[in-house]
Write an enzyme that holds these catalytic residues in place. Structure first.
Site, PDB file in Angstrom:
ATOM      1  CB  THR A 192      -0.875  -0.012   1.285  1.00  0.00           C
ATOM      2  OG1 THR A 192      -1.930  -0.952   1.132  1.00  0.00           O
ATOM      3  CG2 THR A 192      -1.502   1.319   1.583  1.00  0.00           C
ATOM      4  NE  ARG A 220      -9.245  -7.493   1.650  1.00  0.00           N
ATOM      5  CZ  ARG A 220      -8.240  -6.642   1.843  1.00  0.00           C
ATOM      6  NH1 ARG A 220      -7.906  -5.778   0.907  1.00  0.00           N
ATOM      7  NH2 ARG A 220      -7.577  -6.640   2.971  1.00  0.00           N
ATOM      8  CB  VAL A 221     -13.527  -3.052   0.430  1.00  0.00           C
ATOM      9  CG1 VAL A 221     -12.997  -1.677   0.803  1.00  0.00           C
ATOM     10  CG2 VAL A 221     -14.243  -2.999  -0.918  1.00  0.00           C
ATOM     11  N   GLY A 222     -10.422  -3.546   1.735  1.00  0.00           N
ATOM     12  CA  GLY A 222      -9.628  -3.521   2.965  1.00  0.00           C
ATOM     13  C   GLY A 222      -9.818  -2.233   3.747  1.00  0.00           C
ATOM     14  CG  ASP A 223      -6.527  -1.027   6.136  1.00  0.00           C
ATOM     15  OD1 ASP A 223      -6.273  -1.824   5.209  1.00  0.00           O
ATOM     16  OD2 ASP A 223      -5.643  -0.339   6.688  1.00  0.00           O
ATOM     17  CB  THR A 243       0.635  -0.220   4.938  1.00  0.00           C
ATOM     18  OG1 THR A 243       0.855  -1.370   4.115  1.00  0.00           O
ATOM     19  CG2 THR A 243       1.862   0.024   5.795  1.00  0.00           C
ATOM     20  N   GLY A 244      -1.128  -2.811   5.920  1.00  0.00           N
ATOM     21  CA  GLY A 244      -1.055  -4.122   6.562  1.00  0.00           C
ATOM     22  C   GLY A 244      -2.308  -4.923   6.305  1.00  0.00           C
ATOM     23  N   GLY A 246      -5.607  -5.616   6.196  1.00  0.00           N
ATOM     24  CA  GLY A 246      -6.727  -4.696   6.340  1.00  0.00           C
ATOM     25  C   GLY A 246      -7.823  -5.155   7.282  1.00  0.00           C
TER      26      GLY A 246
HETATM   27  N1  ASP Z   1      -4.087  -2.545   3.936  1.00  0.00           N
HETATM   28  C1  ASP Z   1      -4.175  -3.034   2.588  1.00  0.00           C
HETATM   29  C2  ASP Z   1      -5.429  -3.842   2.443  1.00  0.00           C
HETATM   30  O1  ASP Z   1      -5.748  -4.604   3.329  1.00  0.00           O
HETATM   31  C3  ASP Z   1      -3.013  -3.856   2.168  1.00  0.00           C
HETATM   32  C4  ASP Z   1      -1.668  -3.432   2.695  1.00  0.00           C
HETATM   33  O2  ASP Z   1      -1.530  -2.347   3.200  1.00  0.00           O
HETATM   34  O3  ASP Z   1      -0.705  -4.202   2.606  1.00  0.00           O
HETATM   35  O4  ASP Z   1      -6.059  -3.753   1.412  1.00  0.00           O
END
Ligand code: ASP
Length: 328
Positions: A192, A220-223, A243-244, A246
């Site tokens: 991200t 799918r939708v993340g954070d 980032t991570g 989600g």
């Molecule tokens: N946070 C992002 C998501 O879950 C992915 C990421 O930051 O690595 O879509």
């Protein structure tokens, strides 16, 4: 009286994950450091000239979206169907105005679409084809699937689908790739980009943009496009970009949680980011990292992964670029 901090400050990230010295080739490491340097300097130039934190965040993230090294815009990861679905959000700490988009597939700069949601609609979050149509109506540049395609991300998709026992979809037509795109590192399904900034007017802003996770399914939708989870900014507290994984960031409301600890819990920015990442997120089993800046010019980051691509710079302070855990 409180000590006067820098007049402006900026922190950016390019994702967190399985990023270690034995995984990155020297030419990859050099490419990432150079990219982070360029992006931080570009954002700093906006702030130095008296530009707004919102403009600095958008400018920095546009560059990260165009760089195929990062999982956002060009070089984004693929869904299980072999599509690109891009998410982004941006927030103005002065007014709490916020804009976000989820599941874009034709808009070159999702961060600008998120910004346009603030300026050109009465809404906060737009999704799917409607979000692309809105971006088009705002005059934002559109691109074909081939523009976003990189061979490295396609290989990651093939590996992920193989593990899941799912069929490999046909490659997007007109897929082009270049030598720089081949330097992209696979951080382990994700990645991200994000930026937070304080401007000379005392206002903070935060933005985040991503392709999400490799082989994601079912819309799918993340954070990243969720205000409060992946992005939050309030002059009363700080600006945060995450980032991570989600799903964990959503459940903890990580970005807002950090701001709440600063505003209502009286924690310093550094203690707040460490508390949420090293304690709360880790206890829940989530992996990732955050960057943050407050209106006093304090900059902070914290991550519980092997590495996080990151850079910070402030008025009167040198640029600092980091990738691995043992760097400052
Ligand atoms: N946070 C992002 C998501 O879950 C992915 C990421 O930051 O690595 O879509």
């Amino acid at each position: 009286m409180a000590e006067a901090g820098p007049r402006w400050a900026l922190v950016c990230h390019g994702g967190a994950g399985a990023i270690s010295r034995d995984r990155l080739r020297p030419e990859q490491e050099a490419a990432y450091r150079e990219a982070l340097t360029t992006v931080a300097n570009a954002g700093a130039a906006v702030l130095r000239a008296g530009g707004s934190s919102l403009d600095a965040v958008e400018a920095a993230i546009q560059l990260l979206e165009d760089d195929p090294l990062f999982n956002a815009g060009r070089g984004a990861v693929f869904t299980a169907e072999g599509r690109i679905e891009l998410d982004a959000s941006i927030m103005d700490g002065a007014t709490l105005a916020a804009g976000a988009v989820a599941g874009l597939s034709t808009t070159r700069h999702p961060i600008s679409a998120a910004r346009a949601v603030i300026d050109g609609s009465d809404h906060v979050l737009l999704g799917g084809e409607g979000a692309d149509a809105f971006a088009r109506s705002q005059g934002l540049e559109q691109a074909d699937p081939g523009f976003f395609f990189t061979e490295a991300r396609w290989k990651s998709l093939e590996r992920a689908l193989g593990k899941l026992g799912l069929p490999i979809p046909p490659k997007p037509l007109d897929a082009a790739s270049d030598a720089r795109a081949a330097l992209a590192h696979d951080e382990g399904k994700r990645g991200t980009v994000g930026c937070v900034a304080l401007d000379v007017h005392g206002n903070v802003a935060a933005g985040t943009s991503t392709g999400g996770t490799t082989a994601k399914r079912w819309g799918r939708v993340g954070d990243s496009p969720l205000i409060g989870a992946g992005t939050y900014a309030a002059n009363a507290a700080a600006a945060v970009s995450c980032t991570g994984a989600g799903e964990y960031f959503i459940r903890l409301g990580v970005a807002h949680r950090i701001c709440a600890l600063v505003e209502h819990g009286g924690l310093s920015l550094q203690r707040a980011v460490e508390r949420v990442v090293q304690q709360d997120l880790t206890a829940l089993g989530g992996e990732g990292g955050v960057i943050a800046v407050d209106p006093h010019g304090h900059m902070a980051w914290s991550f519980n992964t092997e590495g996080m691509y990151r850079a910070r710079i402030a008025d009167g302070e040198p640029l600092v670029v980091g990738i691995y855990e043992d760097e400052s």
